[in-house]
Motif scaffolding. Structure first.
Motif, PDB file in Angstrom:
ATOM      1  N   GLN A 140       1.366  30.418  44.093  1.00  0.00           N
ATOM      2  CA  GLN A 140       2.609  30.966  44.685  1.00  0.00           C
ATOM      3  C   GLN A 140       2.908  32.325  44.289  1.00  0.00           C
ATOM      4  O   GLN A 140       3.552  33.253  45.352  1.00  0.00           O
ATOM      5  CB  GLN A 140       3.773  30.064  43.738  1.00  0.00           C
ATOM      6  N   ASN A 141       2.373  32.912  43.207  1.00  0.00           N
ATOM      7  CA  ASN A 141       2.324  34.368  43.089  1.00  0.00           C
ATOM      8  C   ASN A 141       1.655  35.281  44.088  1.00  0.00           C
ATOM      9  O   ASN A 141       2.137  36.189  44.294  1.00  0.00           O
ATOM     10  CB  ASN A 141       2.131  34.644  41.474  1.00  0.00           C
ATOM     11  N   LEU A 142       0.619  34.750  44.551  1.00  0.00           N
ATOM     12  CA  LEU A 142      -0.265  35.375  45.485  1.00  0.00           C
ATOM     13  C   LEU A 142       0.554  35.271  46.617  1.00  0.00           C
ATOM     14  O   LEU A 142       0.626  36.360  47.430  1.00  0.00           O
ATOM     15  CB  LEU A 142      -1.591  34.734  45.503  1.00  0.00           C
ATOM     16  N   ARG A 143       1.014  34.052  47.173  1.00  0.00           N
ATOM     17  CA  ARG A 143       1.949  34.318  48.150  1.00  0.00           C
ATOM     18  C   ARG A 143       3.077  35.057  48.139  1.00  0.00           C
ATOM     19  O   ARG A 143       3.380  35.579  49.374  1.00  0.00           O
ATOM     20  CB  ARG A 143       2.372  32.596  48.646  1.00  0.00           C
ATOM     21  N   ASP A 144       3.535  35.083  47.099  1.00  0.00           N
ATOM     22  CA  ASP A 144       4.805  36.080  46.945  1.00  0.00           C
ATOM     23  C   ASP A 144       4.701  37.395  46.920  1.00  0.00           C
ATOM     24  O   ASP A 144       5.403  38.398  46.947  1.00  0.00           O
ATOM     25  CB  ASP A 144       5.683  35.542  45.716  1.00  0.00           C
ATOM     26  N   GLY A 145       3.318  37.737  46.471  1.00  0.00           N
ATOM     27  CA  GLY A 145       2.936  39.123  46.467  1.00  0.00           C
ATOM     28  C   GLY A 145       3.206  39.449  45.130  1.00  0.00           C
ATOM     29  O   GLY A 145       2.992  40.819  44.892  1.00  0.00           O
ATOM     30  N   THR A 146       3.437  38.842  44.075  1.00  0.00           N
ATOM     31  CA  THR A 146       3.755  39.432  42.843  1.00  0.00           C
ATOM     32  C   THR A 146       2.431  39.211  41.966  1.00  0.00           C
ATOM     33  O   THR A 146       2.602  39.534  40.881  1.00  0.00           O
ATOM     34  CB  THR A 146       4.738  38.295  42.085  1.00  0.00           C
ATOM     35  N   LEU A 147       1.366  38.997  42.373  1.00  0.00           N
ATOM     36  CA  LEU A 147       0.155  39.085  41.765  1.00  0.00           C
ATOM     37  C   LEU A 147      -1.077  39.626  42.311  1.00  0.00           C
ATOM     38  O   LEU A 147      -1.315  39.498  43.433  1.00  0.00           O
ATOM     39  CB  LEU A 147      -0.516  37.652  41.305  1.00  0.00           C
ATOM     40  N   ASN A 148      -1.466  40.511  41.719  1.00  0.00           N
ATOM     41  CA  ASN A 148      -2.472  41.662  42.139  1.00  0.00           C
ATOM     42  C   ASN A 148      -4.004  40.930  42.179  1.00  0.00           C
ATOM     43  O   ASN A 148      -4.312  40.648  41.141  1.00  0.00           O
ATOM     44  CB  ASN A 148      -2.591  42.905  41.406  1.00  0.00           C
TER      45      ASN A 148
END
Length: 244
Positions: free
Chosen positions: A83-91
């Motif tokens: 989910q964080n990858l999809r939201d762009g909050t995880l590098n």
């Protein structure tokens, strides 16, 4: 991104005696857990006076709980990471770097352990073909003798308690309907099971301690002998019978 660990409560229900009687064990376990379920079961048995013959059942339930909760924990972690990858909050680069560092640390520990074992084997091979071989073989012989003696004591003790319990049970069964009942037989059987399993645990622990002591002494003897130091052959400690 790693989520915070959480505390869970394992509920182990164990029925004892002739009439159903439930013992509920509550123990908080941090998930993910690095605790050994078997060691945890041992501590619970001894600290809470749980009959020793229930150890295996308790250990199995703890193992199942830890496994289920750990799988659930990582499923949630995976879901949050995706989910964080999809939201762009995880590098993704940070994640790759973190995993690479972790892999390097694990590989280094495994490599160090492998090198140590290989070095010890090489030292042993050299000592076998040196004047120290006599002391080395003498040490191995004394260790083997001590272990064989302890195992023989264990087998004798278990055989002795089995024969004694068989006589007690035969005597009790013969008196059912006279001055004893089926409940007396069942209670005696439960006591016999607890006593015999307690004895097995005690003997297994004693043998395990001896084995670990021998491993440590043997490794130390090889290292110091290879270094050219004057080493006296260690004497294996004598172990008395666990049960009088």
């Amino acid at each position: 991104m790693m989520g915070a660990t959480r505390s869970e409560e394992s509920m182990c229900e164990i029925t004892l005696g002739v009439e159903p009687r439930v013992i509920t064990v509550r123990v908080p376990i941090t998930i993910p857990s690095s605790a050994c379920h078997d060691e945890l079961a041992h501590r619970l048995v001894y600290h809470h006076n749980i009959p020793i013959y229930l150890h295996n059942e308790l250990s199995e339930k703890l193992q199942a709980f830890i496994q289920d909760k750990t799988e659930e924990y990582y499923r949630q972690q995976d879901h949050r990471a995706v989910q964080n990858l999809r939201d762009g909050t995880l590098n993704i680069d940070d994640v790759a770097t973190a995993w690479a560092n972790k892999y390097s640390q694990v590989s280094k520990r495994q490599e160090d352990k492998g090198c140590e074992n290989e070095m010890l084997a090489s030292m042993y091979h050299s000592l076998v073909h040196s004047p120290a071989a006599v002391n080395l073989l003498s040490l191995e012989h004394s260790f083997a003798g001590a272990m064989s003696s302890l195992v023989a004591q264990r087998e004798y003790a278990l055989k002795e308690i089995s024969e004694r319990q068989t006589k007690e049970m035969s005597n009790t069964v013969s008196k059912v309907g006279v001055n004893l009942t089926d409940d007396d037989v069942n209670n005696l059987a439960a006591c016999h099971l607890e006593d015999s399993q307690l004895m097995e645990v005690q003997w297994d622990s004693t043998i395990s301690v001896l084995r670990e002591n021998q491993k440590w002494e043997f490794k130390n003897f090889v290292l110091e002998s290879f270094a050219g130091r004057e080493v006296t052959t260690p004497v294996t400690p004598k172990f008395c019978s666990c049960v009088q």
